[in-house]
Design a protein around this motif. Structure first.
Motif, PDB file in Angstrom:
ATOM      1  N   GLN A   9       0.836  -1.203   0.000  1.00  0.00           N
ATOM      2  CA  GLN A   9       0.000   0.000   0.000  1.00  0.00           C
ATOM      3  C   GLN A   9       0.875   1.259   0.000  1.00  0.00           C
ATOM      4  OE1 GLN A   9      -3.218   0.386  -0.563  1.00  0.00           O
ATOM      5  NE2 GLN A   9      -2.905   2.588  -0.463  1.00  0.00           N
ATOM      6  N   VAL A  10       1.923   1.252   0.807  1.00  0.00           N
ATOM      7  CA  VAL A  10       2.844   2.395   0.819  1.00  0.00           C
ATOM      8  C   VAL A  10       3.504   2.537  -0.554  1.00  0.00           C
ATOM      9  CG1 VAL A  10       4.973   3.338   1.820  1.00  0.00           C
ATOM     10  CG2 VAL A  10       3.242   2.312   3.306  1.00  0.00           C
ATOM     11  N   MET A  11       3.926   1.437  -1.146  1.00  0.00           N
ATOM     12  CA  MET A  11       4.520   1.495  -2.487  1.00  0.00           C
ATOM     13  C   MET A  11       3.547   2.102  -3.493  1.00  0.00           C
ATOM     14  SD  MET A  11       6.469  -2.157  -2.763  1.00  0.00           S
ATOM     15  CE  MET A  11       7.336  -1.810  -4.285  1.00  0.00           C
ATOM     16  N   ARG A  12       2.300   1.709  -3.407  1.00  0.00           N
ATOM     17  CA  ARG A  12       1.256   2.245  -4.294  1.00  0.00           C
ATOM     18  C   ARG A  12       1.185   3.767  -4.140  1.00  0.00           C
ATOM     19  NH1 ARG A  12      -1.814  -1.565  -2.757  1.00  0.00           N
ATOM     20  NH2 ARG A  12      -1.664  -3.030  -4.471  1.00  0.00           N
ATOM     21  N   GLU A  13       1.217   4.236  -2.901  1.00  0.00           N
ATOM     22  CA  GLU A  13       1.106   5.666  -2.620  1.00  0.00           C
ATOM     23  C   GLU A  13       2.373   6.425  -2.989  1.00  0.00           C
ATOM     24  OE1 GLU A  13       0.123   5.629   1.531  1.00  0.00           O
ATOM     25  OE2 GLU A  13      -1.796   4.629   1.186  1.00  0.00           O
ATOM     26  N   VAL A  14       3.525   5.845  -2.714  1.00  0.00           N
ATOM     27  CA  VAL A  14       4.805   6.533  -2.902  1.00  0.00           C
ATOM     28  C   VAL A  14       5.300   6.421  -4.343  1.00  0.00           C
ATOM     29  CG1 VAL A  14       7.250   6.489  -2.229  1.00  0.00           C
ATOM     30  CG2 VAL A  14       5.475   6.325  -0.478  1.00  0.00           C
ATOM     31  N   LEU A  15       5.257   5.227  -4.899  1.00  0.00           N
ATOM     32  CA  LEU A  15       5.831   4.986  -6.225  1.00  0.00           C
ATOM     33  C   LEU A  15       4.796   4.995  -7.341  1.00  0.00           C
ATOM     34  CD1 LEU A  15       8.296   2.167  -5.172  1.00  0.00           C
ATOM     35  CD2 LEU A  15       8.803   4.592  -5.521  1.00  0.00           C
ATOM     36  N   GLY A  16       3.536   4.836  -6.986  1.00  0.00           N
ATOM     37  CA  GLY A  16       2.469   4.882  -7.975  1.00  0.00           C
ATOM     38  C   GLY A  16       1.973   3.505  -8.369  1.00  0.00           C
ATOM     39  N   GLU A  17       0.719   3.439  -8.736  1.00  0.00           N
ATOM     40  CA  GLU A  17       0.085   2.179  -9.138  1.00  0.00           C
ATOM     41  C   GLU A  17       0.779   1.572 -10.350  1.00  0.00           C
ATOM     42  OE1 GLU A  17      -2.213  -1.020  -8.776  1.00  0.00           O
ATOM     43  OE2 GLU A  17      -2.438   0.672  -7.418  1.00  0.00           O
ATOM     44  N   GLY A  18       1.161   2.414 -11.313  1.00  0.00           N
ATOM     45  CA  GLY A  18       1.829   1.915 -12.515  1.00  0.00           C
ATOM     46  C   GLY A  18       3.139   1.215 -12.196  1.00  0.00           C
ATOM     47  N   TYR A  19       3.898   1.786 -11.273  1.00  0.00           N
ATOM     48  CA  TYR A  19       5.157   1.151 -10.872  1.00  0.00           C
ATOM     49  C   TYR A  19       4.883  -0.230 -10.286  1.00  0.00           C
ATOM     50  CZ  TYR A  19       9.361   0.008  -8.310  1.00  0.00           C
ATOM     51  OH  TYR A  19      10.468  -0.652  -7.827  1.00  0.00           O
ATOM     52  N   LEU A  20       3.909  -0.303  -9.389  1.00  0.00           N
ATOM     53  CA  LEU A  20       3.597  -1.574  -8.737  1.00  0.00           C
ATOM     54  C   LEU A  20       3.101  -2.603  -9.761  1.00  0.00           C
ATOM     55  CD1 LEU A  20       3.768  -2.780  -5.913  1.00  0.00           C
ATOM     56  CD2 LEU A  20       1.389  -2.150  -5.582  1.00  0.00           C
ATOM     57  N   GLU A  21       2.306  -2.186 -10.718  1.00  0.00           N
ATOM     58  CA  GLU A  21       1.824  -3.099 -11.761  1.00  0.00           C
ATOM     59  C   GLU A  21       2.984  -3.634 -12.602  1.00  0.00           C
ATOM     60  OE1 GLU A  21      -1.129  -0.907 -13.921  1.00  0.00           O
ATOM     61  OE2 GLU A  21      -2.596  -1.068 -12.293  1.00  0.00           O
ATOM     62  N   ARG A  22       3.909  -2.752 -13.001  1.00  0.00           N
ATOM     63  CA  ARG A  22       5.073  -3.188 -13.794  1.00  0.00           C
ATOM     64  C   ARG A  22       5.953  -4.131 -12.979  1.00  0.00           C
ATOM     65  NH1 ARG A  22       4.668   2.139 -14.910  1.00  0.00           N
ATOM     66  NH2 ARG A  22       6.440   2.725 -13.581  1.00  0.00           N
ATOM     67  N   ARG A  23       6.101  -3.827 -11.716  1.00  0.00           N
ATOM     68  CA  ARG A  23       6.908  -4.661 -10.828  1.00  0.00           C
ATOM     69  C   ARG A  23       6.285  -6.043 -10.682  1.00  0.00           C
ATOM     70  NH1 ARG A  23       7.629  -5.512  -5.071  1.00  0.00           N
ATOM     71  NH2 ARG A  23       9.800  -5.238  -4.479  1.00  0.00           N
ATOM     72  N   ASP A  24       4.987  -6.092 -10.434  1.00  0.00           N
ATOM     73  CA  ASP A  24       4.292  -7.370 -10.297  1.00  0.00           C
ATOM     74  C   ASP A  24       4.393  -8.199 -11.583  1.00  0.00           C
ATOM     75  OD1 ASP A  24       3.587  -6.816  -7.685  1.00  0.00           O
ATOM     76  OD2 ASP A  24       1.514  -6.267  -8.160  1.00  0.00           O
ATOM     77  N   ALA A  25       4.266  -7.532 -12.723  1.00  0.00           N
ATOM     78  CA  ALA A  25       4.319  -8.240 -13.995  1.00  0.00           C
ATOM     79  C   ALA A  25       5.699  -8.838 -14.266  1.00  0.00           C
ATOM     80  CB  ALA A  25       3.920  -7.305 -15.142  1.00  0.00           C
ATOM     81  N   SER A  26       6.734  -8.250 -13.691  1.00  0.00           N
ATOM     82  CA  SER A  26       8.091  -8.753 -13.927  1.00  0.00           C
ATOM     83  C   SER A  26       8.615  -9.607 -12.769  1.00  0.00           C
ATOM     84  CB  SER A  26       9.051  -7.589 -14.187  1.00  0.00           C
ATOM     85  OG  SER A  26       9.184  -6.792 -13.026  1.00  0.00           O
ATOM     86  N   THR A  27       7.772  -9.883 -11.787  1.00  0.00           N
ATOM     87  CA  THR A  27       8.191 -10.732 -10.673  1.00  0.00           C
ATOM     88  C   THR A  27       8.191 -12.190 -11.113  1.00  0.00           C
ATOM     89  OG1 THR A  27       7.362  -9.157  -9.034  1.00  0.00           O
ATOM     90  CG2 THR A  27       7.650 -11.426  -8.297  1.00  0.00           C
ATOM     91  N   ASN A  28       9.249 -12.889 -10.736  1.00  0.00           N
ATOM     92  CA  ASN A  28       9.369 -14.304 -11.082  1.00  0.00           C
ATOM     93  C   ASN A  28       9.927 -15.060  -9.872  1.00  0.00           C
ATOM     94  OD1 ASN A  28      12.286 -14.094 -11.150  1.00  0.00           O
ATOM     95  ND2 ASN A  28      12.042 -13.093 -13.137  1.00  0.00           N
ATOM     96  N   SER A  29      10.130 -16.346 -10.018  1.00  0.00           N
ATOM     97  CA  SER A  29      10.574 -17.152  -8.883  1.00  0.00           C
ATOM     98  C   SER A  29      11.973 -16.758  -8.410  1.00  0.00           C
ATOM     99  CB  SER A  29      10.542 -18.638  -9.230  1.00  0.00           C
ATOM    100  OG  SER A  29      11.420 -18.918 -10.306  1.00  0.00           O
ATOM    101  N   PHE A  30      12.782 -16.176  -9.288  1.00  0.00           N
ATOM    102  CA  PHE A  30      14.140 -15.778  -8.903  1.00  0.00           C
ATOM    103  C   PHE A  30      14.144 -14.496  -8.078  1.00  0.00           C
ATOM    104  CE2 PHE A  30      18.295 -13.815  -9.677  1.00  0.00           C
ATOM    105  CZ  PHE A  30      19.129 -14.862  -9.296  1.00  0.00           C
ATOM    106  N   ASN A  31      13.397 -13.465  -8.525  1.00  0.00           N
ATOM    107  CA  ASN A  31      13.440 -12.176  -7.829  1.00  0.00           C
ATOM    108  C   ASN A  31      12.355 -12.019  -6.763  1.00  0.00           C
ATOM    109  OD1 ASN A  31      11.060 -11.346  -9.205  1.00  0.00           O
ATOM    110  ND2 ASN A  31      12.245 -10.398 -10.843  1.00  0.00           N
ATOM    111  N   ALA A  32      11.410 -12.933  -6.700  1.00  0.00           N
ATOM    112  CA  ALA A  32      10.285 -12.811  -5.758  1.00  0.00           C
ATOM    113  C   ALA A  32      10.727 -12.693  -4.292  1.00  0.00           C
ATOM    114  CB  ALA A  32       9.315 -13.972  -5.926  1.00  0.00           C
TER     115      ALA A  32
END
Length: 126
Positions: A9-32
Motif C-alpha cells: 500500500q505504501v509502495m502504491r502511494e509513494v511509487l504509484g500504481e503503474g510502478y507496482l503493476e510493472r513490478r508485479d508483472a516482472s516478478t518471477n521465482s528468482f526475484n520474488a
C-alpha cells in the motif's frame, strides 16, 4: 493488514500504481524473495514509521542513492519525491547538498537524472 500488504500500500502511494503493476508483472521465482523482502522491510517497516514525513524520507533517499551511485533507483525515487509532495527546488537542494559530501560527479549524474524525470512529468525547468 500484514507487513507485506502494508508495504504494498505504501509502495502504491509513494511509487504509484503503474510502478507496482510493472513490478508485479516482472516478478518471477528468482526475484520474488527479494521483492517480498523489499515490500515487508523497506516499505512495510521503514517507510511506514511515523517519525519522519514522507517528503523527508524521499529527500533522504535521493541523497543516499546519490552517495551510492544507484542511478536506476535514484530515477524511481525522484518520481516518488514528487508524488510525496517534494518540490523541484527541494529536490535540487538535496542533490546540491549531496555534492559537498558525496562528490561532484555523483551529484552531476543525479542532477541529470532529476532533470529528465522533471521534464517527463511536464515540470518546467527555467
Amino acid at each position: 493488514m500484514d507487513k507485506r500488504e502494508a508495504g504494498r500500500q505504501v509502495m502504491r502511494e509513494v511509487l504509484g500504481e503503474g510502478y507496482l503493476e510493472r513490478r508485479d508483472a516482472s516478478t518471477n521465482s528468482f526475484n520474488a524473495p527479494l521483492r517480498r523482502f523489499s515490500e515487508e522491510s523497506c516499505f512495510g517497516e521503514s517507510w511506514s514509521r511515523p517519525g519522519l514525513a514522507r517528503p523527508v524520507r524521499s529527500l533522504l533517499c535521493l541523497v543516499m542513492l546519490t552517495a551510492l551511485g544507484r542511478t536506476a533507483e535514484f530515477r524511481i525515487h525522484v518520481g516518488a519525491a514528487l508524488n510525496n509532495g517534494c518540490t523541484p527546488e527541494e529536490i535540487q537542494e538535496a542533490i546540491y547538498q549531496a555534492a559537498v559530501y558525496c562528490g561532484l560527479p555523483a551529484a552531476v549524474e543525479s542532477f541529470r537524472i532529476a532533470e529528465e524525470v522533471l521534464r517527463e512529468r511536464g515540470i518546467e525547468i527555467a
